[in-house]
Write an enzyme that holds these catalytic residues in place. Structure first.
Site, PDB file in Angstrom:
ATOM      1  N   ASP A  25      -0.990 -10.167   6.606  1.00  0.00           N
ATOM      2  CA  ASP A  25      -1.335  -9.516   5.331  1.00  0.00           C
ATOM      3  C   ASP A  25      -2.668 -10.123   4.904  1.00  0.00           C
ATOM      4  O   ASP A  25      -2.721 -11.262   4.452  1.00  0.00           O
ATOM      5  CB  ASP A  25      -0.229  -9.810   4.304  1.00  0.00           C
ATOM      6  CG  ASP A  25      -0.598  -9.349   2.892  1.00  0.00           C
ATOM      7  OD1 ASP A  25      -1.679  -8.753   2.701  1.00  0.00           O
ATOM      8  OD2 ASP A  25       0.210  -9.608   1.968  1.00  0.00           O
ATOM      9  N   LYS A  87     -12.503  -8.941   0.501  1.00  0.00           N
ATOM     10  CA  LYS A  87     -11.875  -7.658   0.818  1.00  0.00           C
ATOM     11  C   LYS A  87     -12.458  -6.526  -0.035  1.00  0.00           C
ATOM     12  O   LYS A  87     -12.503  -5.383   0.392  1.00  0.00           O
ATOM     13  CB  LYS A  87     -10.370  -7.778   0.593  1.00  0.00           C
ATOM     14  CG  LYS A  87      -9.545  -6.589   1.066  1.00  0.00           C
ATOM     15  CD  LYS A  87      -8.070  -6.934   0.998  1.00  0.00           C
ATOM     16  CE  LYS A  87      -7.160  -5.771   1.285  1.00  0.00           C
ATOM     17  NZ  LYS A  87      -5.735  -6.175   1.213  1.00  0.00           N
ATOM     18  N   GLU A 186      -0.169  -1.159   3.747  1.00  0.00           N
ATOM     19  CA  GLU A 186       0.639  -2.185   3.078  1.00  0.00           C
ATOM     20  C   GLU A 186       1.981  -1.650   2.548  1.00  0.00           C
ATOM     21  O   GLU A 186       3.019  -2.281   2.784  1.00  0.00           O
ATOM     22  CB  GLU A 186      -0.183  -2.847   1.958  1.00  0.00           C
ATOM     23  CG  GLU A 186      -1.287  -3.733   2.535  1.00  0.00           C
ATOM     24  CD  GLU A 186      -2.375  -4.119   1.534  1.00  0.00           C
ATOM     25  OE1 GLU A 186      -2.197  -3.842   0.327  1.00  0.00           O
ATOM     26  OE2 GLU A 186      -3.393  -4.691   1.958  1.00  0.00           O
ATOM     27  N   ASP A 208       2.795  -2.294  -6.124  1.00  0.00           N
ATOM     28  CA  ASP A 208       2.120  -3.506  -5.628  1.00  0.00           C
ATOM     29  C   ASP A 208       1.117  -4.017  -6.651  1.00  0.00           C
ATOM     30  O   ASP A 208       0.038  -3.451  -6.819  1.00  0.00           O
ATOM     31  CB  ASP A 208       1.421  -3.176  -4.295  1.00  0.00           C
ATOM     32  CG  ASP A 208       0.719  -4.403  -3.688  1.00  0.00           C
ATOM     33  OD1 ASP A 208       0.621  -5.449  -4.358  1.00  0.00           O
ATOM     34  OD2 ASP A 208       0.274  -4.293  -2.529  1.00  0.00           O
TER      35      ASP A 208
END
Ligand code: ADP
Ligand code: MG
Length: 626
Positions: A25, A87, A186, A208
């Site tokens: 992850d 990211k 994800e 999330d």
């Protein structure tokens, strides 16, 4: 997002060797690695005993970078060389991140292909390299633990990641020396971790709430297949915002103005973060920060007060939830399970609100900040071939529509969002003018009607169309998206019968050499065109540099430069302007361009220092990114 069960007859009898595989992850805030051991998927710990590796890398002039907690702890001493949240920059162009970049305390430059580079003492670092350094650390940790080289990894990416962002993630893995079995969305990973793919048919929500982003996905599982029905989110909403509202509250309680020093602000944010996490189990936490005139301010935050502070943030997460439901044509009552993902869903009030919103208890059995890595590990174990007879191929859907620019700046969508991949779609177009021999093809991604509102993925030209009346040529444009979500586009003129097509991938991450090769491979591109294109690009680059230097001289020239420096910069500027004006000799323009860059690099560094100090002198909490 589709899950196919594929098992080959007879294969199950074969005893196979156990392969080493992990799921990673690669998060904005934290990254984790997990593996399947004795049939159980679990996250792995590093030498310090931590499951989480903060996604932070600190670069040095004379030694290899440091990754994780140590880098995070050093972030405020050495902000320019310590890269967090890479990211957010991954697979983005300089223009995409202008607003983000303004908030990041780094100095940026631009690579040849237009991607942002972060200036550090170790040189110009691309977000791909930062991600590769994080992946390398996790890989070494896993290999030490498993006692051998990894045979393959599954890396997760947000469901909304576009083609360039996926490609950048794969590039980072390649740079780290990892074999990517596949990229996995994800939310799919979280659903796999809960085994929703072996349960009954139904619709699931994955909520999330991480460190810097919020994402919600609606997945449908039916006839052995997962499908993403909708995704929505807020890329600027996460645990950092929770820290910020608590920090603002502390500052007002402690009578600290928003002109406090940067280092003190970081300490207040650190205290806010500690309090927030403690309030998951405690009803009240004591607080202590340095107050005015060096005195110590002592206070406390109760869970009830904390919940009031963050209520607006929680409500903001429900908006995308409504939008996703609407997009999927569903109501909350249609949802079977709600899977909680991300560290911020540990906040009890978040769980409560989400539970109320969907009208059912959310699933929290698996640690919300580990669940994505766990699902990725399960998938990696299957893909590497450790589960004979249970081979599943996970297919995804594309998160955003793909299309082409047509007349009037409009977008024609060829592949609508949420189409299951891999997919091939083709459409025919024609010429607009009599005798038209070339057609410019502009590939776009997004849901909006206007080109200006969508993201530009690539542009290329189809040349050599035989001259015909307007509307007579038949140009077939084909979009192909592979199982990892990567796109290639080709165009072909059909009536002439001549095989004439060009294929490109969105140009992100490709080196100039690779792009050249693709172009020269095409029968259609005469060498001449390549030269012209390069000259044009050089002219545009140089025009930008001239403009930037002139603006900088106007703004800071007087205050920051000696007379001598000013004279050399102006001379270098004039030489570039001269060759630029002739506009022919690419080598001369490039040389003058580089000279001007060298001559102004000290000036640029000085300006950056001064402006960063201004920006960081504690004016806006917004401008400080962990
Ligand atoms: P990402 O997916 O963005 O990398 P994570 O899922 O690891 O991030 O979430 C990180 C965020 O979760 C941070 O903002 C962290 O402060 C927050 N977090 C972790 N534990 C708790 C907790 N007990 N209560 C509230 N927030 C928490
Ligand atoms: Mg995450």
């Amino acid at each position: 997002m589709v899950l196919f069960q594929i098992s080959e007859p007879g294969e199950t009898q074969v005893q196979r060797q156990h392969h080493l595989a992990v799921g990673i992850d690669l998060g904005t805030t934290n990254s984790l690695v997990a593996t399947v051991r004795d049939g159980r998927a679990e996250t792995m710990i590093n030498a310090q005993g931590d499951h989480h590796c903060p996604s932070v890398v600190r670069y040095f002039a004379d030694k290899p970078p440091v990754v994780g907690q140590e880098a995070k702890d050093a972030a405020y001493q050495d902000p320019l060389n310590t890269v967090a949240s890479a990211k957010r920059l991954l697979g983005r162009g300089v223009a995409d991140i202008e607003t983000t970049a303004n908030k990041l305390p780094y100095e940026f430059s631009k690579s040849e292909s237009g991607t942002p580079l972060i200036r550090t003492v170790a040189g110009d670092i691309s977000p791909v390299t930062v991600s590769a350094d994080i992946l390398k650390t996790l890989m070494q940790q896993a290999e030490a633990d498993l006692g051998g080289e990894l045979d393959g990894v599954v890396i997760t990416v947000p469901a909304y990641f576009d083609d360039a962002q996926r490609q950048a993630t794969k590039d980072a893995a390649r740079l780290a020396g990892l074999k990517v079995l596949r990229l996995l969305n994800e939310p799919t990973a979280a659903a796999v971790a809960y085994g929703l793919d072996s349960g009954s048919e139904g619709v699931h929500v994955v909520y999330d709430f991480g460190g810097g982003t919020f994402d919600v996905s609606i997945l449908r599982f039916s006839r052995g297949v997962f499908e993403v029905m909708a995704t929505a989110g807020d890329s600027a909403l996460g645990g950092d915002d929770v820290d910020r509202v608590v920090a603002e509250w502390i500052m007002s309680e402690a009578s600290l103005g928003d002109d406090i020093e940067h280092s003190q602000l970081r300490r207040v944010i650190g205290e806010a973060n500690r309090a927030k996490e403690a309030l998951t189990t405690a009803d009240v936490v004591p607080l202590s920060v340095e107050g005015v005139n060096g005195s110590q301010w002592l206070g406390a935050l109760t869970r009830a007060a904390f919940e009031r502070l963050i209520e607006p943030l929680i409500q903001r997460t429900l908006r995308p939830c409504r939008r996703a439901l609407r997009d999927a044509g569903l109501s909350a009552a249609d949802i079977q399970d709600v899977v909680m993902v991300g560290g911020s869903t540990r906040i009890p009030r978040v769980r409560e609100c989400v539970g109320e919103f969907f009208g059912r208890e959310p699933m929290i059995d698996i640690d919300p900040d580990k669940v994505v890595a766990v699902g990725a590990a399960i998938q990696a174990d299957i893909l590497v071939g450790n589960k004979p007879g249970d081979e599943m191929l996970l297919l995804d859907v594309i998160p955003l529509s793909l299309g082409l620019e047509t007349m009037g700046g409009l977008v024609e969508k060829l592949v609508p969002r949420n189409t299951t991949i891999p997919v091939v779609r083709a459409q025919e177009f024609t010429t607009f003018k009599d005798g038209q021999t070339a057609m410019s093809i502009h590939v776009l991604q997004g849901e909006r009607e206007l080109v200006a509102d969508c993201r530009s993925l690539a542009r290329f030209e189809l040349r050599g169309i035989p001259p015909m009346n307007a509307g007579a040529a038949r140009i077939r444009v084909t979009f192909q998206v592979d199982a990892d979500g990567l796109l290639s586009v080709s165009a072909q003129e059909l009536t002439s019968g001549v095989e004439s097509s060009i294929e490109i991938k969105p140009s992100y991450g490709l080196t100039e050499g690779e792009v050249e090769k693709m172009l020269s491979d095409s029968l259609l591109y005469a060498e001449d065109d390549v030269k012209k294109r390069r000259l044009h690009e050089q002219l545009v680059d140089s025009a930008r540099l001239i403009e930037a230097v002139e603006a900088a001289l106007g703004m800071d020239g007087e205050g920051m430069l000696t007379k001598q420096e000013c004279v050399s910069i102006k001379a270098a500027l004039q030489s570039l302007k001269d060759v630029q004006q002739q506009g022919e000799d690419i080598a001369a323009i490039k040389a003058a361009h580089d000279k001007l860059e060298r001559t102004t690099s000290d000036f640029a560094a000085r300006r950056m220092d001064v402006h960063i100090n201004e920006a960081l002198s504690g004016k806006l909490l917004d401008q400080i990114i962990d």
